[in-house]
Write a protein that holds these residues in place. Sequence first.
Motif, PDB file in Angstrom:
ATOM      1  N   ARG A 182     -22.788   2.560 -48.980  1.00 27.57           N
ATOM      2  CA  ARG A 182     -22.664   3.428 -50.145  1.00 27.57           C
ATOM      3  C   ARG A 182     -21.688   4.574 -49.885  1.00 27.57           C
ATOM      4  N   GLY A 183     -21.609   5.010 -48.634  1.00 30.71           N
ATOM      5  CA  GLY A 183     -20.705   6.106 -48.295  1.00 30.71           C
ATOM      6  C   GLY A 183     -19.254   5.748 -48.527  1.00 30.71           C
ATOM      7  N   ALA A 231     -14.679   9.778 -54.747  1.00 34.60           N
ATOM      8  CA  ALA A 231     -14.225  11.153 -54.537  1.00 34.60           C
ATOM      9  C   ALA A 231     -12.707  11.250 -54.583  1.00 34.60           C
ATOM     10  N   MET A 232     -12.027  10.166 -54.222  1.00 34.02           N
ATOM     11  CA  MET A 232     -10.561  10.144 -54.260  1.00 34.02           C
ATOM     12  C   MET A 232     -10.029   9.776 -55.634  1.00 34.02           C
ATOM     13  N   GLY A 233     -10.937   9.576 -56.608  1.00 38.05           N
ATOM     14  CA  GLY A 233     -10.529   9.323 -57.980  1.00 38.05           C
ATOM     15  C   GLY A 233     -10.334   7.864 -58.343  1.00 38.05           C
ATOM     16  N   THR A 249     -10.736  -0.543 -59.266  1.00 40.97           N
ATOM     17  CA  THR A 249     -10.137  -0.341 -57.944  1.00 40.97           C
ATOM     18  C   THR A 249     -11.197  -0.383 -56.853  1.00 40.97           C
ATOM     19  N   ILE A 250     -12.338   0.214 -57.108  1.00 37.52           N
ATOM     20  CA  ILE A 250     -13.421   0.224 -56.114  1.00 37.52           C
ATOM     21  C   ILE A 250     -13.906  -1.195 -55.838  1.00 37.52           C
ATOM     22  N   VAL A 251     -14.044  -1.977 -56.911  1.00 34.76           N
ATOM     23  CA  VAL A 251     -14.520  -3.354 -56.751  1.00 34.76           C
ATOM     24  C   VAL A 251     -13.514  -4.189 -55.964  1.00 34.76           C
ATOM     25  N   LEU A 252     -12.232  -4.119 -56.372  1.00 35.60           N
ATOM     26  CA  LEU A 252     -11.210  -4.980 -55.781  1.00 35.60           C
ATOM     27  C   LEU A 252     -10.720  -4.501 -54.414  1.00 35.60           C
ATOM     28  N   LYS A 253     -10.662  -3.197 -54.221  1.00 39.63           N
ATOM     29  CA  LYS A 253     -10.075  -2.646 -52.993  1.00 39.63           C
ATOM     30  C   LYS A 253     -11.114  -2.216 -51.956  1.00 39.63           C
ATOM     31  N   VAL A 254     -12.348  -2.020 -52.388  1.00 45.18           N
ATOM     32  CA  VAL A 254     -13.369  -1.522 -51.464  1.00 45.18           C
ATOM     33  C   VAL A 254     -14.526  -2.503 -51.310  1.00 45.18           C
ATOM     34  N   MET A 255     -15.211  -2.796 -52.399  1.00 51.96           N
ATOM     35  CA  MET A 255     -16.449  -3.568 -52.310  1.00 51.96           C
ATOM     36  C   MET A 255     -16.214  -5.006 -51.831  1.00 51.96           C
TER      37      MET A 255
END
Length: 217
Positions: free
Chosen positions: A116-117, A124-126, A131-137
């Motif tokens: 989660r962090g 926090a970076m906007g 983007t969160i789904v494709l680049k992070v999760m």
Amino acid sequence: MAKIFGLLAEPTLQTLYMVGLSSLFAILLGLPLGIALALTEKGGLCESRVAGKALDAFVNVFRSFPFIILMIILFPLSRLIVGTTIGTTAAIVPLSISAAPFVGRVVQSALKEVDRGVIEAAQAMGADVKTIVLKVMIPEALPSLAAGATLTVIAIVGSSAMAGAIGGGGLGDVAIRYGFHRFRSDVLIAAVVVIIAIVQGIQWLGNKIVRNLSRNR
């Protein structure tokens, strides 16, 4: 023995054809479904009680159907898409649809394991949800997704054998027509051996991919 495995050559290719395409379509259908489940569930990035419960119920209903019954129910759809309800290609339609909810659950579970962090740092970076789904999760969940994909393909191998009971072709068809109905236990055993070999091969490849992804994180 050579004649038996000669008899199994074409059905083996049919099974690999069914499993390969069904796995591809199941993942294409199940991946967005799993992402939607993860996003709309409680605590998700797009938490929605109504949408979350609706998707959850949809997945549970389709996962509850025994494959053979679902295959019969989907005969009209198979006829609409491929022009027939019998044969290897026709079996791909119900195989894909029956596996898609399973893929959805696998994807949902894998995405929930993402730290989660890391997600909060991206917020926090906007970064927006896409983007969160494709680049992070998804990148963070790749090892779990690969392990889930392996389980999915193996499950489809089992379902493809059941498809042979109602004209789906492949190793299941040979095992039933020759092994069971003609009392050829040698053919039945040989078909089972080939299916086991396919499953072992898939599991070995899946484990190797998971290890490589885990090392590259």
